[in-house]
Design a protein around this motif. Sequence first.
Motif, PDB file in Angstrom:
ATOM      1  N   THR A  56       0.825  -1.204   0.000  1.00 56.32           N
ATOM      2  CA  THR A  56       0.000   0.000   0.000  1.00 56.32           C
ATOM      3  C   THR A  56       0.862   1.258   0.000  1.00 56.32           C
ATOM      4  OG1 THR A  56      -1.726  -1.190   1.186  1.00 56.32           O
ATOM      5  CG2 THR A  56      -1.824   1.214   1.240  1.00 56.32           C
ATOM      6  N   ALA A  57       1.940   1.258   0.791  1.00 55.37           N
ATOM      7  CA  ALA A  57       2.834   2.415   0.807  1.00 55.37           C
ATOM      8  C   ALA A  57       3.479   2.616  -0.560  1.00 55.37           C
ATOM      9  CB  ALA A  57       3.906   2.234   1.879  1.00 55.37           C
ATOM     10  N   GLU A  58       3.829   1.509  -1.212  1.00 54.27           N
ATOM     11  CA  GLU A  58       4.411   1.610  -2.556  1.00 54.27           C
ATOM     12  C   GLU A  58       3.401   2.162  -3.549  1.00 54.27           C
ATOM     13  OE1 GLU A  58       7.638   0.174  -5.384  1.00 54.27           O
ATOM     14  OE2 GLU A  58       7.290   1.576  -3.753  1.00 54.27           O
ATOM     15  N   GLY A  66       5.324   9.021  -9.475  1.00 53.37           N
ATOM     16  CA  GLY A  66       5.573   8.470 -10.802  1.00 53.37           C
ATOM     17  C   GLY A  66       6.149   7.074 -10.785  1.00 53.37           C
ATOM     18  N   ASP A  67       6.108   6.444 -11.942  1.00 54.24           N
ATOM     19  CA  ASP A  67       6.417   5.013 -12.046  1.00 54.24           C
ATOM     20  C   ASP A  67       7.792   4.750 -12.664  1.00 54.24           C
ATOM     21  OD1 ASP A  67       5.766   2.339 -11.673  1.00 54.24           O
ATOM     22  OD2 ASP A  67       4.976   2.130 -13.704  1.00 54.24           O
ATOM     23  N   SER A  71      10.946   3.820  -5.937  1.00 55.26           N
ATOM     24  CA  SER A  71      10.196   2.923  -5.063  1.00 55.26           C
ATOM     25  C   SER A  71      10.259   3.494  -3.658  1.00 55.26           C
ATOM     26  CB  SER A  71      10.781   1.508  -5.072  1.00 55.26           C
ATOM     27  OG  SER A  71      10.196   0.717  -4.037  1.00 55.26           O
ATOM     28  N   VAL A  72       9.181   3.360  -2.924  1.00 56.74           N
ATOM     29  CA  VAL A  72       9.191   3.815  -1.539  1.00 56.74           C
ATOM     30  C   VAL A  72      10.241   3.064  -0.735  1.00 56.74           C
ATOM     31  CG1 VAL A  72       7.460   2.185  -0.641  1.00 56.74           C
ATOM     32  CG2 VAL A  72       7.659   4.470   0.376  1.00 56.74           C
ATOM     33  N   HIS A  73      10.564   1.843  -1.161  1.00 56.78           N
ATOM     34  CA  HIS A  73      11.518   1.023  -0.414  1.00 56.78           C
ATOM     35  C   HIS A  73      12.970   1.417  -0.684  1.00 56.78           C
ATOM     36  CE1 HIS A  73       8.198  -1.351   0.940  1.00 56.78           C
ATOM     37  NE2 HIS A  73       7.820  -1.596  -0.289  1.00 56.78           N
ATOM     38  N   LEU A  74      13.187   2.304  -1.640  1.00 58.72           N
ATOM     39  CA  LEU A  74      14.530   2.830  -1.882  1.00 58.72           C
ATOM     40  C   LEU A  74      14.796   4.083  -1.050  1.00 58.72           C
ATOM     41  CD1 LEU A  74      14.671   2.356  -5.756  1.00 58.72           C
ATOM     42  CD2 LEU A  74      16.057   1.146  -4.061  1.00 58.72           C
ATOM     43  N   ARG A  75      13.790   4.507  -0.307  1.00 59.79           N
ATOM     44  CA  ARG A  75      13.926   5.722   0.503  1.00 59.79           C
ATOM     45  C   ARG A  75      14.539   5.399   1.874  1.00 59.79           C
ATOM     46  NH1 ARG A  75       8.408   8.177   1.506  1.00 59.79           N
ATOM     47  NH2 ARG A  75       9.666   9.956   2.208  1.00 59.79           N
TER      48      ARG A  75
END
Length: 958
Positions: free
Chosen positions: A796-798, A806-807, A812-816
């Motif tokens: 959901t966060a992603e 943007g895509d 990716s949220v996980h790269l933050r």
Amino acid sequence: MTENTSSAPDYRDTIALPKTDFPMRGGLPTKEPELLERWARIDLWRQLRESSKGREKFILHDGPPYANGHLHIGHALNKILKDIINKSQQMLGKDANYVPGWDCHGLPIEWKIEEQYRAAGQDKDDVPIVEFRKECREFADKWIDIQRSEFKRLGVLGDWDNPYTTMAYGAEAQIVSELGKFLMNGALYKGSKPVLWSVVEKTALAEAEVEYQEHKSTMIWVKFPVVAAAVPELEGATVVIWTTTPWTIPGNRAVAAHRDFDYVVMEVTDIAENSKAVVGERLVVAKALQEAVCEKAGIIGNTVVATLKGEQVIGTKCAHPWRGYADANGGFEYDCPVLDAEFVTDDAGTGFVHIAPGHGADDWALGMANELEIPQTVGEDGVFYDHVPLLAGKAVLTSEGKEGDANATVLRNLAIAGKLLAKGNLKHSYPHSWRSKAPLIFRNTAQWFISMKTNDLRTKALQAIEDTAFYPKGGKNRLYSMIENRPDWVISRQRAWGVPIPVFVSKETGEPLRDQQVVDRIVEAFREEGADAWFSSDPSRFLGNTHNPDDFEQVMDVVDVWFDSGSTHAFVLEQREDLQWPASLYLEGTDQHRGWFHSSLLESCGTRGRAPYEAVLTHGFIMAEDGTKMSKSKGNQVVPQEVNDKYGADILRLWVVFEDYYNDLRVGEGTLKQLTDYYRRFRNTLRWLLGNLSGHDPSERMPLDQMPELERLMLHRLWELDGIVRKSVAAYDFHRAFRELHDFCAIDLSAFYFDIRKDSLYCDPADDVKRRASLVVLEELFSCLTAWLAPILSFTAEEAWLSRTGDADDNSVHLRVFPDVPAEWSAPAVAEKWASVRQIRRAVLGALEIERAEKRIGASLQSAPLVTIPADMLAQVSDVDLAEVCITSGLTVQAGEIPDGAFTLVEVPGIGVSPQLADGQKCERCWRVLPDVGKHDNAPGTCGRCADAVRNLPTAAE
């Protein structure tokens, strides 16, 4: 746009309503697989590793699940919790590389392959061992692929393309190398000791492979005649023992008493009709159990001849109950001394314990300490050896795990010999095999051990526990007590599928060959061909030219699988450059205090002098919603795959932190439905943020001193939450993080800030300072919440993050990492002031709720209440627009006594609310009731604020 034919103006297009493609309904069962495909397409794992190079490492070493079936809910809890921790540490700015692994050797897989042979009418022993092992390997390979896919579906990120397995050739070679270290330092030895034995599986079992179930046992009271009394009062008397394992009587070599107990010598004077007691005989039992023994034996009259302390009884010698028994052919003509033992109790039985050193851990220790014979009585098939008088060929348990004929034979011969005083049945907790579910027996057998004394292994392990952080802290005491009291480690198993114990034993001395060159040759062979080389090679391959194969026996036992998994640190953490030793964290269920945590500790301390981990975290077990155990028969199992298909994996991920996972967790359909409500609050928060941020430039900033206090308050709350989230991550307390974030979204945002600011966001002009400040805060809220929620609600966060940013393949949220929250956002004075404001709002909302219920108003904007507050509070809130905060069209505040009839709340003392209707007309655009509505020609039917907005911003959509 359809033309408005109504005479009243239509201001809908002038209002900046939220706009977003982020759907209200998650559709997780469909959306999550799409995101998994995206992560695979952009190679998210590789990007994570590249972006993390040079950072401080955080290594959670994976305790390997067993590769033999679909994932169950326990697997889901374990792997999701690991993933939440890894992602959180990664977002703290560390390099959290996660290498998943699998445990592949051992009984469960071997048992499955055996079942296939039995179904085909074949005997496993007729199959070449290398072929059998090949089938085991293929079985494990199949389930590794299945489980890998199921773990990934849960959103677990890891190096799935390069996992570790205990059956990899390199792993098997390192396990042998680790065994070689114990061989060479003298800790590995062969000894004879009673071990828990499965007759069905024909192998010794580790304690971790044992489960305790209710079992009905035959209990007997047996007479041991005194042949050499320690004190005169015992001459001619008979000591009475009690046991729930009659079949162990042939192995008896002593009787144990407690030196501090009171014992009575009682002479039988009267007996019941069917009693096996004899009038005139003198029986010795604990004073505390005298009445219970008499009742069970049918003794209705007795006289106490003497009362003795246990220390007076110790040293007495008794005869075995079959001494002089003709049918025994002289097989039991020895004395059974009465020994002192602390483990004797007086809460059941007779106060005397029958000691069979070959059939129990306490018995064995007492026997060794007193140099008793340790007899070999029962074979691996559960049948008595031919040399055992009276019992030869009798079975303790059958090959199916059912009771054999040994107990009945013992009872019959004791009765004939006149030594059976009483018998009965007892239901109690008894050890069973966790695989076959059959009861186990203790039997004396030759096994390979690792000594707890050699090289101070116990001392090193206890010190390592002291040096380890435990979450929760109680885990330390549990593991410490296990190590402090544990016997030597039995590492041999009589199985086919596993890493062989690579030892050659001298036929002349019986001692293992300790030659490092031999160990090295074995390791090299295993590295090239795997452990099968042990079975397919001639011994000379390993012994070389310096040892004659004819002088040695090759050990064919395999090593305990707990040694396999206990060695993973050696072939995973130490041998992969992208990891490090020791691990930052080991994480498993509470049962692993006696399992993986335990074996890893002993293996590492025995070879490296310290634990292979810095910290240990344990989670609880999973129960059904009603607190009972899950089972297929009850229909209360929760299957992860079914939850994914119905609700989505993010619901399971939310469940992991929903309860305190340090304790046992409950789950069921009711829980899952409740979790969807919690999930909806998070999703709606993100959706509202996205909708209002549509078209907003994320780079726009505003000086802190220009922001309204309400925005300062929200930034202060973000500052507080940042500290809480970071502390929760450091303490692995994600239950607290979940609660704080949920309450923040539900109470601080949805029920407070969003409720207040939606009017400004929807209706104020685009350049309005308050609206601009609110959008800046919404951007910060979105940035923080998506980062903080990403480890938990990974999908959901992603989805929300991509919807806003943007895509792109590198996005990716996980790269933050977690956003840096400036210290200047901290505003305790503002927070203290607005605590009073919120008290006023609470009282006003309570009063207006009654007004709505009584139908005196339809909406809060129709009111303009009079609020009475304490004088000190008035000065504090004098510059706050309380009408805006309380969502009324007006509000008058005064200090003083609360008027009669005013609404009050016990929880907010000193505040009274007198509801009043607002003066004026309803604005057609913002719905406030104000006196100036209808006085603005450019926007008929609006208030002054809305008229200006319409004049300067014809359509918010533009």
